[in-house]
Each structure stands twice: as structure tokens, then as C-alpha cells.
Design a protein around this motif. Structure first.
Motif, PDB file in Angstrom:
ATOM      1  N   GLU A   1      -5.946  17.732 -28.632  1.00  0.00           N
ATOM      2  CA  GLU A   1      -6.921  18.988 -28.630  1.00  0.00           C
ATOM      3  C   GLU A   1      -8.201  18.256 -29.385  1.00  0.00           C
ATOM      4  O   GLU A   1      -9.397  18.321 -29.200  1.00  0.00           O
ATOM      5  CB  GLU A   1      -6.604  20.211 -29.118  1.00  0.00           C
TER       6      GLU A   1
ATOM      7  N   SER B   1      -9.888  14.895 -28.322  1.00  0.00           N
ATOM      8  CA  SER B   1     -10.682  15.381 -27.132  1.00  0.00           C
ATOM      9  C   SER B   1     -12.060  16.308 -27.334  1.00  0.00           C
ATOM     10  O   SER B   1     -12.812  16.109 -26.428  1.00  0.00           O
ATOM     11  CB  SER B   1      -9.785  15.954 -25.801  1.00  0.00           C
ATOM     12  N   ARG B   2     -11.931  16.787 -28.448  1.00  0.00           N
ATOM     13  CA  ARG B   2     -13.145  17.771 -28.786  1.00  0.00           C
ATOM     14  C   ARG B   2     -14.055  16.785 -29.598  1.00  0.00           C
ATOM     15  O   ARG B   2     -15.345  17.020 -29.472  1.00  0.00           O
ATOM     16  CB  ARG B   2     -12.761  18.949 -29.614  1.00  0.00           C
TER      17      ARG B   2
ATOM     18  N   ASN C   1      -8.608  11.899 -20.785  1.00  0.00           N
ATOM     19  CA  ASN C   1      -9.131  12.573 -19.546  1.00  0.00           C
ATOM     20  C   ASN C   1      -7.929  13.235 -18.817  1.00  0.00           C
ATOM     21  O   ASN C   1      -8.205  14.391 -18.239  1.00  0.00           O
ATOM     22  CB  ASN C   1      -9.791  11.631 -18.888  1.00  0.00           C
TER      23      ASN C   1
ATOM     24  N   ARG D   1      -7.280  16.568 -20.477  1.00  0.00           N
ATOM     25  CA  ARG D   1      -8.315  17.560 -20.458  1.00  0.00           C
ATOM     26  C   ARG D   1      -8.080  18.128 -18.970  1.00  0.00           C
ATOM     27  O   ARG D   1      -8.390  19.306 -18.931  1.00  0.00           O
ATOM     28  CB  ARG D   1      -9.767  16.941 -20.551  1.00  0.00           C
ATOM     29  N   ARG D   2      -8.009  17.249 -18.039  1.00  0.00           N
ATOM     30  CA  ARG D   2      -7.989  17.582 -16.628  1.00  0.00           C
ATOM     31  C   ARG D   2      -6.592  18.428 -16.334  1.00  0.00           C
ATOM     32  O   ARG D   2      -6.926  19.493 -15.777  1.00  0.00           O
ATOM     33  CB  ARG D   2      -8.205  16.357 -15.714  1.00  0.00           C
TER      34      ARG D   2
ATOM     35  N   THR E   1      -5.481  21.386 -20.130  1.00  0.00           N
ATOM     36  CA  THR E   1      -6.550  22.471 -20.591  1.00  0.00           C
ATOM     37  C   THR E   1      -6.799  23.519 -19.906  1.00  0.00           C
ATOM     38  O   THR E   1      -7.093  23.097 -18.567  1.00  0.00           O
ATOM     39  CB  THR E   1      -7.717  21.673 -21.379  1.00  0.00           C
TER      40      THR E   1
ATOM     41  N   GLY F   1     -10.108  22.298 -17.984  1.00  0.00           N
ATOM     42  CA  GLY F   1      -9.902  21.129 -17.045  1.00  0.00           C
ATOM     43  C   GLY F   1      -9.017  21.756 -15.764  1.00  0.00           C
ATOM     44  O   GLY F   1      -9.194  21.424 -14.480  1.00  0.00           O
TER      45      GLY F   1
END
Ligand code: SF4
Ligand code: SF4
Lengths: 493, 234
Positions: free
Chosen positions: A65, A68-69, A103, A106-107, A110, A113
Motif C-alpha cells: 500500500e 504503491s502510493r 501493478n 494495484r490491479r 485494491t 484497481g
């Protein structure tokens, strides 16, 4: 940007795959390392299931988290990475590599995503993306040098570790590592080099004889001594390949008189789990704990091996739940203290060659062991030179993160991974390079051989062994040894 | 025009600013909560605080990093951030607005300093944009939003600079001011949902990374149960 790239010819050599095309076809996996056969059906689903399970039972979600932010795609990390510096390829930018996994996170994990996926129905994990990760995460040596550079504090070594962990759960893991680990956890010898106890005893007995001849004092390798202060776990390959290192360590104990032992129930410090699986990491660590408790030892002492030391020091308390875990120290810490306390005498004029010290990433990156070996070396190596950068900011040997054990990628390791290190060794002009780590030693020897550098690679205790001095033999030297019985005595010889 | 401007720098600004604060508070809370849960789960709870603090300190003052591996883009980025943070917060005109609307105020930057920092921020933003276009690894990593952010951040700085330093017609002034305020509103609104969230998260990076290596104690058992691998060979 400053890069130090390899030639096209070297590039071809480094990335050439030795695998048979039919194997690649069968496994549907174009990576350069060998992989045991595994289920090729619906790999993306398997990957996502493993990812989900790992997220559920770990702390990785928090860090994914966060990373990726904050990822800023600024490429600062590229300056620090020896792989990128050698290849200049986009795929080798640390952030590019980490983004492969971020990625997927995220996809698929989350809310944003998942919604995006619903609306645009794109970006789903594919076999090709898995192949790219399988290739990329084993091109990285998990040295974590790039983490020092990233202004956002992203630890690519951790992402590489996690990526490999998920891949291993669907069967994608270098065969060399998994075969050794299988022997260590399920095989009869219980170690990664498959050294059986009789062979271990023979080797140690042979070394004891050698030491007596060379030093005129009886120096022993005490086996299975109960209540010892230190239970010793070297990288088991040292018993086959690093005789001088082991003799140096035994000599240090001879000088200090402390009670140490090697347990015949389990004597391997290697832990490939640190490279590819938390589950394996846990299982191996528990073996060390069990053996230490069997012998009622006070501390776990790890030999000259970076990853073995790091895995024991940081994960013994983790998997043995803090309170019952024995303290862990690396042999350099032990020897340094003994030397500081004046318990070891080292002749200052024996080593005349130009000597340099290579920091194993697993010892130096977290500022654990940096100055101690240097202080000792400088005291008895007249011609000590420093390689820069060093210490916390050292350059990886190019075989870190378990890649050194994958023989089929040797051209990659010695052309790409170790390129900066080779340049650094050449520049320093050292004739002897001290590398207190079994992994680094193997890689550096192959590196100097393949790169045509005239430099001898040794362990720290190899030099200590050469230079250590003993007083006139004491009666105890010929009788039962003060620090436990040696192999010869135990066998009644 | 003036009523739109009033709206943009009045209610709209307040809304965007409040959403930014709430959004940032949310992700900060999630980060801290995640860290807390991770520490509770961890088998070994001892944290290397000394290392974490020292590396966080080095992040705030990245001199060591610059010395070890000089990176031109890094220098640009540091210089860019100086003006980017200081000018909006310490500009006299901005503080006046806060004073009038909320009643709070703080010391402001001398005019000349504000001017220099504004110009430097604009110049460094342009250079960073250029860097993203021509420096190979940065170009290879960049996504559309990386360019857009730099362009977006340039808008309030350039419009503000022109409005303060050039004699322009009232109509142009109002138009530029509208751009100035609206771009700031958009920036505030987007911050929590974009990579600019790093402004509040990055000080925690070293703690988060340190904690990430703290694994729960029953990993093997738990994973094997979930993935149905109990008793399976290595
Ligand atoms: S961990 Fe080492 S090899 Fe991997 S990306 Fe970072 S610097 Fe490169
Ligand atoms: S330095 Fe950090 S933020 Fe910048 S590109 Fe590399 S990983 Fe991404």
C-alpha cells in the motif's frame, strides 16, 4: 547519467539461455534458470491465489500500500543498481522491476484497481507478465543498495523477495535452490551440500591434523558438546570448500578457550528461504533452534556467511517468538571482541600482499558489521587498501540473493551482476580480497576467473589463521581439550 | 469573472483544501494503522530504531545520498521542492488571505526571497520536465501523470509570478488569478489520490520498510493451510 555498460558481445553472452527450447515450450516459461516441472495451467490464477494467501498471512499488504502510493518514478535508484549500470536496460531499473509486482497488486488487490478492471476489463495478469517477473526478480541480487538511493524509501530487495516468494508458491523457483533445500529439510543429510555426518567427521579430523602440523598446538573442532556457549553453524559448503576459514575459526577458539561446538544433528547455516520463501525461511530457522536447544547451547554462532547470519539474526527471534530464541552472533563479532580483549595474538608482519575487504551486503547494508573486520585487517595487513564505495553503500559481488547458486546463469553473474565489482577490484589493485561470506567467495572467485583478474579471494579467518600466534604448547594441548573433545578424541582415535 | 474568482478562492478553495486534509489524514491513518497491525502480528517486535531514525534524517537532509551517488535529477528535484513548499506557505499574500478568512497568520517571506524562490521553482520544474524527456531511465519510467503533474504545478507559480511582477490589464489579471486559484484547487484535490501523497507518507517509509521485514511467526503453517499444501514436499 553515468553508466558503465557492457559491450554487445558481453550482452549476448550474459543473456544466452542454456535451456533446451523443448523444456521452455513444455513449461511455457522462457527464463534462463532451470525450473522443475510444475503445473502450467491457469498460472495467473495460481499466482493471484498465492498472492492473496501471502497477503492474508503476512505484513506485506501494508508495505505494498505504502510503496504503491509513494513511487515517484524518478529513477534515482538506477544509479545505485549494479545490474542497471551494467546493462542500461529499462527492465533493470529497480523501480521498473518493482512496478511489475506493484501493478499486479494495484490491479487485483485494491479497490481502485478492481473497479478499473471492471470498467475497462484490461490489465489482467497474464502468463507473459508472470514470465517477465520470473525473469526479472532473479536478475536482481536483492542487495538492497538501491533502497539507500530511493528518496521515497522503497526497498526493492523486499519486493524482489516477495515476488520470488509468490512465484515459488506456483512452482517457479530455480531448481538449484529447491533441490538443495529439499535435501536440507527432507533429505537424509539435512544440509544443502548433502554432507553426511561421517564425511563431516573425516573432514574435521583431517583439518585438526593439518592444524597441529602447521601450528604445533592441538586445535579441535568439538562435536556435540552439551551446554556450550556457542553452537556453530557455518554455511555447510565451508566444510567442502573453505578449510582455511574453518581452521581460522577453530584457532580463534583455541586462543580464547571458550566452549563452542558443532552439532552433528544439524550443522548448516544456509537458509535459501531468505531468497525465495518465508515458509522455507521459517522451517530452516527452526532447525537451527532445535539443534541449539538439543545441545543446550547459549548462543547461535554463524560462520562467515552473510545471508546465513542475517537470516538467523533477524528471523530466529521472529519464528521462535522472541523470548525463547537464543542470541545470534556472527563469527566476526566474536573474533573482534576476543581480539579487542587481547585474547588473540596476531603477528603483524605475515601478510604482505595488498589486501582489500569486500562487504557482504547482508552484513553491511543494515550497518551491522562494517568496521570490525577492517580494524582487525588493518592491524596485521601492512598493505591494506579500501575499495570505494564500501560499507553500507558497498557494491554487491553480483551473486547475492541466491543467484550465486544458479550455475547456469554464471555468464550473467560474472558479466552483468559482477561487472561493477570487477571494475572496483581492478581499480583497487588488491592481490587478496577478503570476503567473509560463502556466497560472495564463490561468486568473486568465478568473477575474477571469468574477468581475468589476478586476485585471490579468501575469508577473514583464512588470514587470521595465517597470522595467529600461539604460546608454547600447553599440556592441555595433547590431552583432552579444555573446550570440549575434538573429533579424533571423540572417535577414540 | 470576479464572482467566479471569488467562488474559486472562497468556498471552492475551502472545499478542496478540506478534502485534501481529509484525504491525507485518511491515508496517513491507514499507513499508521497498517504499521500498528504489522507490529502486533510480528514475531519479533524489536525495531532497529537507531537505523530507522538515522535513515529518515538522511532523507530529510539528503547530503549523504548526494555525496555517495551524485544524480543531477536528484539535485534538481531537491531545489524544486524547496520553493514548492516554502513559497505557497510563506507568501505574504497567501498569509493575508488566511488572516482575513480564518484569522490565523504567521511570518511571511521577504518579497525578494519569494520572488527568487518562485523563479527558481519555475526554472527547476522546467528542467525536471526536460530531464524526464531526455534522461534515459527517467524517460523510460515516466507515465503521463508524471509530466502532467509538473505542468500542473507550474500553473500557479507562473500565473502568480506574472500577476505580481507585470503590469497587466485588470481583465488579464483576473483571468490569470482564476487560473492560479483553480489550478491550486485542483492540485489540493488530487494530492491524496496521487503520488504527491508522498508529502505525508514518506517520513514513514523507513519505519514501514523496517516493519515489512518483521514476519508473523506461523507463516509456514498458515500459508500451507490456506493453499492446501499441508504435508506437501518442498
Ligand atoms: S536490490 Fe540490488 S540488484 Fe536488485 S535492483 Fe536493487 S541495487 Fe539492483
Ligand atoms: S528512486 Fe524510488 S521513487 Fe525513484 S524511481 Fe526508484 S524506486 Fe521509484
Amino acid at each position: 547519467m553515468r553508466t558503465n555498460q557492457i559491450t554487445d558481445e558481453e550482452r549476448l553472452k550474459a543473456f544466452k539461455s542454456v535451456k533446451k527450447p523443448e523444456v521452455i515450450d513444455k513449461q511455457k516459461l522462457g527464463v534462463r534458470y532451470h525450473v522443475e516441472d510444475f503445473d502450467v495451467n491457469d498460472r495467473p490464477r495460481g499466482f493471484l491465489e498465492a498472492f492473496a494467501a501471502i497477503l492474508k498471512h503476512s505484513n506485506y499488504r501494508m508495505v505494498l500500500e505504502h510503496f504503491s502510493r509513494v513511487s515517484a518514478r524518478c529513477s534515482h535508484c538506477a544509479v545505485a543498481c549494479q545490474v542497471y549500470q551494467a546493462t542500461g536496460r529499462r527492465e533493470d531499473i529497480p523501480c521498473y522491476r518493482s512496478e511489475l509486482l506493484l501493478n499486479v497488486y494495484r490491479r487485483h488487490f485494491t479497490l481502485g484497481g478492481l473497479l478499473k478492471g471492471r470498467i475497462a476489463s484490461g490489465d489482467y495478469l497474464t502468463d507473459e507478465k508472470i514470465r517477465e517477473m520470473a525473469e526479472s526478480f532473479w536478475n536482481c541480487t536483492a542487495c538492497r543498495r538501491c533502497a539507500l538511493e530511493c528518496p521515497m524509501g522503497i526497498d526493492h530487495g523486499l519486493i524482489t523477495h516477495l515476488g520470488r516468494y509468490i512465484l515459488s508458491e506456483i512452482g517457479i523457483v530455480p531448481r538449484a535452490l529447491v533441490v538443495s533445500t529439499r535435501e536440507q529439510l527432507e533429505g537424509p543429510t539435512r544440509n544443502t551440500s548433502a554432507v553426511p555426518v561421517p564425511a563431516l567427521k573425516d573432514t574435521l579430523e583431517f583439518l585438526e591434523d593439518d592444524m597441529f602440523e602447521e601450528k604445533s598446538v592441538k586445535i579441535s573442532f568439538p562435536l556435540d558438546v552439551q551446554n556450550a556457549d556457542y553452537v556453530f553453524f557455518p554455511a555447510v559448503s565451508d566444510f567442502l570448500m573453505e578449510a582455511e576459514t574453518l581452521m581460522g575459526i577453530a584457532a580463534v577458539f583455541r586462543a580464547t578457550g571458550d566452549k563452542w561446538t558443532i552439532g552433528t544433528g544439524y550443522y548448516d547455516g544456509i537458509n535459501y528461504g531468505l531468497f525465495y520463501s518465508d515458509r522455507i525461511l521459517e522451517r530452516v530457522i527452526k532447525n537451527i533452534d532445535v539443534e541449539t536447544k538439543r545441545l543446550n547451547g547459549k548462543s547461535v554462532l554463524i560462520g562467515e556467511c552473510g545471508h546465513a547470519s542475517r537470516s538467523a539474526k533477524y528471523f530466529l527471534p521472529t519464528f521462535c517468538c522472541d523470548k525463547t530464541a537464543s542470541p545470534v552472533l556472527n563469527i566476526i563479532e566474536y573474533t573482534y571482541k576476543a581480539w579487542k580483549d587481547g585474547k588473540i595474538k596476531i603477528k603483524p608482519d605475515v601478510i604482505t600482499e595488498k589486501v582489500a575487504y569486500h562487504d557482504p551486503c547482508n552484513l553491511a547494508r543494515q550497518r551491522w558489521i562494517i568496521n570490525q573486520p577492517r580494524e582487525m585487517l588493518k592491524s596485521f595487513c601492512k598493505n591494506y587498501v579500501e575499495m570505494t564505495p564500501s560499507g553500507e553503500n558497498n557494491i554487491c559481488c553480483g551473486g547475492g540473493g541466491g543467484t550465486v547458486s544458479i550455475d547456469e546463469i554464471r555468464p550473467y553473474r560474472t558479466t552483468v551482476g559482477g561487472k561493477l565489482k570487477a571494475d572496483q577490484i581492478r581499480k583497487s589493485g588488491c592481490e587478496v580480497l577478503v570476503a567473509p561470506c560463502a556466497n560472495c567467495k564463490k561468486q568473486l572467485r568465478e568473477l575474477v576467473e571469468d574477468q581475468g583478474i589476478n586476485c585471490q579471494i579468501v575469508g577473514l579467518h583464512d588470514l587470521i589463521y595465517k597470522a595467529i600466534e600461539f604460546d608454547v604448547p600447553q599440556p592441555a594441548d595433547t590431552e583432552e581439550l579444555s573446550n570440549g573433545k575434538g573429533v579424533a578424541q571423540k572417535e577414540g582415535k | 469573472m470576479s464572482s467566479i474568482l471569488e467562488f474559486a478562492r472562497g468556498p471552492l478553495f475551502r472545499l478542496c483544501f478540506a478534502l485534501m486534509i481529509l484525504g491525507l489524514a485518511r491515508i496517513l491513518f491507514l499507513d499508521v494503522w497498517g504499521a500498528y497491525k504489522a507490529l502486533r502480528k510480528a514475531g519479533d517486535k524489536k525495531m532497529p530504531w537507531k537505523l530507522i531514525l538515522s535513515r529518515t534524517w538522511e532523507w530529510i537532509f539528503p547530503l549523504k545520498r548526494m555525496k555517495n551517488n551524485f544524480h543531477f535529477y536528484s539535485l534538481l528535484s531537491i531545489l524544486f521542492h524547496v520553493g514548492l513548499i516554502i513559497v505557497p506557505v510563506f507568501l505574504f499574500a497567501h498569509i493575508q488571505l488566511w488572516k482575513i478568512s480564518v484569522g490565523i497568520f504567521w511570518p511571511s517571506l521577504p518579497f525578494n526571497w519569494a520572488l527568487i524562490l518562485t523563479v527558481s521553482t519555475i526554472v527547476f520544474a522546467f528542467l525536471m520536465l526536460l530531464g524526464r524527456i531526455i534522461i534515459k531511465p527517467i524517460k523510460e519510467l515516466s507515465k503521463g501523470q508524471d509530466y502532467l503533474w509538473l505542468l500542473l504545478l507550474l500553473v500557479p507559480f507562473t500565473t502568480g509570478f506574472i500577476c505580481v511582477n507585470f503590469s497587466i490589464s485588470p481583465g488579464t489579471y483576473q483571468l490569470l488569478m482564476l487560473f492560479h486559484v483553480l489550478s491550486a484547487d485542483v492540485i489540493f484535490l488530487l494530492i491524496p489520490f496521487s503520488k504527491i501523497a508522498h508529502c505525508v507518507l514518506v517520513p514513514l517509509s523507513q519505519i514501514i520498510s523496517g516493519l515489512a521485514w518483521k514476519f508473523p511467526p506461523r507463516t509456514d503453517d498458515d500459508i500451507c493451510t490456506t493453499l492446501n499444501k499441508k504435508g506437501a514436499p518442498v
